[in-house]
Design a protein around this motif. Structure first.
Motif, mmCIF file in Angstrom:
data_model
loop_
_atom_site.group_PDB
_atom_site.id
_atom_site.type_symbol
_atom_site.label_atom_id
_atom_site.label_comp_id
_atom_site.label_asym_id
_atom_site.label_seq_id
_atom_site.Cartn_x
_atom_site.Cartn_y
_atom_site.Cartn_z
ATOM 1 N N VAL A 289 -9.313 12.029 -39.055
ATOM 2 C CA VAL A 289 -7.935 11.856 -38.596
ATOM 3 C C VAL A 289 -7.560 12.372 -39.333
ATOM 4 O O VAL A 289 -6.635 12.386 -41.049
ATOM 5 C CB VAL A 289 -8.463 9.874 -38.217
ATOM 6 N N GLU A 290 -6.029 12.051 -38.753
ATOM 7 C CA GLU A 290 -4.385 12.638 -38.829
ATOM 8 C C GLU A 290 -3.933 10.622 -38.900
ATOM 9 O O GLU A 290 -3.950 10.553 -37.950
ATOM 10 C CB GLU A 290 -3.951 13.643 -38.131
ATOM 11 N N GLY A 291 -3.146 10.625 -40.394
ATOM 12 C CA GLY A 291 -1.817 9.261 -39.694
ATOM 13 C C GLY A 291 -3.200 8.390 -40.163
ATOM 14 O O GLY A 291 -4.221 8.559 -40.648
ATOM 15 N N ASP A 292 -2.882 7.197 -38.730
ATOM 16 C CA ASP A 292 -3.625 6.113 -39.520
ATOM 17 C C ASP A 292 -5.609 5.926 -39.578
ATOM 18 O O ASP A 292 -5.650 6.806 -38.686
ATOM 19 C CB ASP A 292 -3.171 4.750 -38.142
ATOM 20 N N ILE A 293 -5.601 5.146 -40.347
ATOM 21 C CA ILE A 293 -7.150 4.881 -40.332
ATOM 22 C C ILE A 293 -7.283 3.897 -39.784
ATOM 23 O O ILE A 293 -7.001 2.587 -40.160
ATOM 24 C CB ILE A 293 -7.344 4.944 -41.421
ATOM 25 N N ASP A 294 -8.427 4.246 -38.810
ATOM 26 C CA ASP A 294 -8.897 2.581 -38.065
ATOM 27 C C ASP A 294 -9.856 1.854 -39.230
ATOM 28 O O ASP A 294 -10.522 2.527 -40.015
ATOM 29 C CB ASP A 294 -9.723 2.690 -36.991
ATOM 30 N N ASP A 295 -9.715 0.466 -38.806
ATOM 31 C CA ASP A 295 -10.238 -1.172 -39.454
ATOM 32 C C ASP A 295 -12.278 -0.348 -38.851
ATOM 33 O O ASP A 295 -12.567 0.217 -38.341
ATOM 34 C CB ASP A 295 -10.187 -2.212 -38.301
ATOM 35 N N GLY A 296 -12.545 -0.766 -40.865
ATOM 36 C CA GLY A 296 -13.876 -0.576 -40.244
ATOM 37 C C GLY A 296 -14.359 1.015 -40.806
ATOM 38 O O GLY A 296 -15.878 1.901 -40.830
ATOM 39 N N TRP A 297 -13.621 1.706 -41.116
ATOM 40 C CA TRP A 297 -13.667 2.959 -41.464
ATOM 41 C C TRP A 297 -12.893 3.290 -43.365
ATOM 42 O O TRP A 297 -11.868 3.060 -43.056
ATOM 43 C CB TRP A 297 -13.339 4.364 -40.206
ATOM 44 N N MET A 298 -13.626 4.200 -43.478
ATOM 45 C CA MET A 298 -12.681 4.469 -44.707
ATOM 46 C C MET A 298 -12.517 5.928 -45.433
ATOM 47 O O MET A 298 -13.718 6.743 -45.481
ATOM 48 C CB MET A 298 -13.418 3.788 -46.114
ATOM 49 N N ALA A 299 -11.730 6.796 -46.067
ATOM 50 C CA ALA A 299 -10.815 8.095 -46.076
ATOM 51 C C ALA A 299 -11.846 8.201 -47.571
ATOM 52 O O ALA A 299 -11.697 7.687 -49.045
ATOM 53 C CB ALA A 299 -9.297 8.441 -46.275
ATOM 54 N N LEU A 300 -12.770 9.285 -47.875
ATOM 55 C CA LEU A 300 -13.762 9.268 -48.879
ATOM 56 C C LEU A 300 -13.227 11.042 -49.197
ATOM 57 O O LEU A 300 -14.091 11.613 -49.979
ATOM 58 C CB LEU A 300 -15.169 9.440 -48.483
ATOM 59 N N ASP A 301 -12.749 11.624 -47.710
ATOM 60 C CA ASP A 301 -12.137 12.792 -48.558
ATOM 61 C C ASP A 301 -10.902 13.506 -47.984
ATOM 62 O O ASP A 301 -10.861 12.910 -47.220
ATOM 63 C CB ASP A 301 -13.231 13.775 -48.158
#
Length: 401
Positions: A289-301
């Motif tokens: 994803v670009e920009g905002d990250i939705d609730d329930g998801w986490m950036a790992l890389d």
């Protein structure tokens, strides 16, 4: 270099105390990774080739109770060192007393002796007394009395004030020198921070902004660009008002991140896309994803566009310092960003490239590009302290020329 080096010392017939960094993984009595032992070989060989008697000190792990001692003996290290040197290495299973003193007195020129784990001194009569790690003055004085000169080749502990580095050096004024490994670390990190060829780009990763605030602050005045990756990036996202979902964020550091962003201007380069997962697991569902990250998801890389953006920033660099992974490197599905950056650094043949920190170092070794880089630092914490612009006690205690 302003400090004495091993080549400045008289060695023939001398008892040469050496602080080395043999803090290596040991399983079932066998050394797993001998890189730190190998890194000390040039200095050890120089000492014994010039008629010195090498008396080696190192810590291994942390010792807080008597039961910790048996599993943290340096005996397996002595055996591995003996194989690498192709000569006997005397192992003394104690850190003080007649057995150690007699063994040293019996040494001949060119002999090598390894003293038991210096952190055995942190526990006495069942009490956690921290004689080594607390730099007990009597212990430093005693160890110094065992030799004629001192060589510190343990950059990995240079940020710590211990009896086996600062304590010994303080008691041997004018006789404490840097080994080849220490000299190399001081040269490359010192030049990178204080006199870099430009453009100078720093790459900082890892989980927490709090671990790197001092480094970022110091490098903002020195670097042309600072690339931010890893979990720490999302505290900066939060400071910019970008939604982070369930990504790692240090809420108490958001204001600090805002101040850094204000000061940095366009110097700070953040990821523009991210690999996000629905749970902290290698087999999680993922998407980019670009920009905002939705609730329930986490950036790992970091994502593929971020990789290309970071490469674009790096391609003209003449000095690069890298410390910390771009994602959760220990999970193969989130190691790609770190590996891509490591691979690209191996192509920068006209740049001075310096890598420090466990995951960054593991990445370049895994890729087989370690020999294409200028320098791989042996001290994660020490290199960070250096990059913060702080004095390292282990280096400060070495005698000036």
């Amino acid at each position: 270099m302003a400090k004495l080096t091993v080549e400045d010392l008289p060695l023939e017939g001398k008892k040469v105390l050496m602080r080395v960094d043999f803090n290596v993984p040991i399983k079932d009595g066998v050394v797993g990774d001998d890189n730190r032992i190998v890194a000390a070989l040039p200095t050890i060989k120089y000492v014994i080739d010039h008629g010195g008697r090498a008396i080696l000190f190192s810590h291994l792990g942390r010792i807080k109770k008597e039961e910790d001692k048996p599993g943290l003996s340096l005996r397996p290290v002595a055996e591995r060192l003996s194989n690498l040197l192709n000569k006997p290495v005397t192992f003394v299973p104690v850190t003080e007393g007649k057995q150690l003193e007699d063994a040293i007195d019996n040494m001949k020129n060119g002999d090598v002796l390894l003293v038991q784990n210096t952190r055995y001194e942190d526990v006495k009569d069942g009490e956690y007394v921290k004689r080594e790690s607390g730099n007990d003055p009597e212990l430093g004085k005693y160890w110094a009395s065992l030799g004629d000169v001192f060589v510190n080749d343990a950059f990995g502990t240079a940020h710590r004030k211990h009896a086996s580095n600062v304590g010994i050096a303080t008691n041997m004024p004018g006789k404490a020198a840097a080994g080849y490994l220490m000299e190399k670390e001081i040269k490359f990190l010192g030049d990178a921070v204080d006199n870099p060829e430009r453009p100078f780009v720093a790459i900082l990763g890892g989980a927490k902004v709090s671990d790197k605030i001092g480094v970022i602050d110091n490098l903002l005045d020195k670097a042309d660009k600072i690339i931010i990756g890893g979990g720490m990036a999302y505290t900066f996202y939060a400071a910019k008002g970008i939604k982070v979902g369930n990504s790692l964020v240090e809420k108490d550091k958001i204001d600090v991140a805002k101040q850094i962003l204000d000061k940095a201007g366009d110097k700070l380069v953040l990821p523009i896309d991210n690999v996000v997962a629905d749970k902290f697991n290698n087999d999680a569902d993922t998407r980019v994803v670009e920009g905002d990250i939705d609730d329930g998801w986490m950036a790992l890389d970091i994502g593929p566009k971020s990789v290309e953006e970071f490469k674009n920033v790096l391609k003209d660099a003449k000095t690069v310092v890298w410390n910390g992974p771009m994602g959760v490197f220990e999970m193969p599905n989130f190691a790609k960003g770190t590996l891509e950056i490591g691979k690209f650094l191996g192509t920068l043949t006209d740049a001075t490239t310096i890598v420090g920190g466990g995951d960054s170092t593991a990445a370049v070794k895994e890729l087989g590009v370690a020999d294409k880089l200028t320098h791989i630092s042996t001290g994660g914490g020490a290199s960070l302290t250096y990059l913060e612009g702080n004095e390292l006690p282990g280096i400060a205690a070495i005698s000036d020329k």
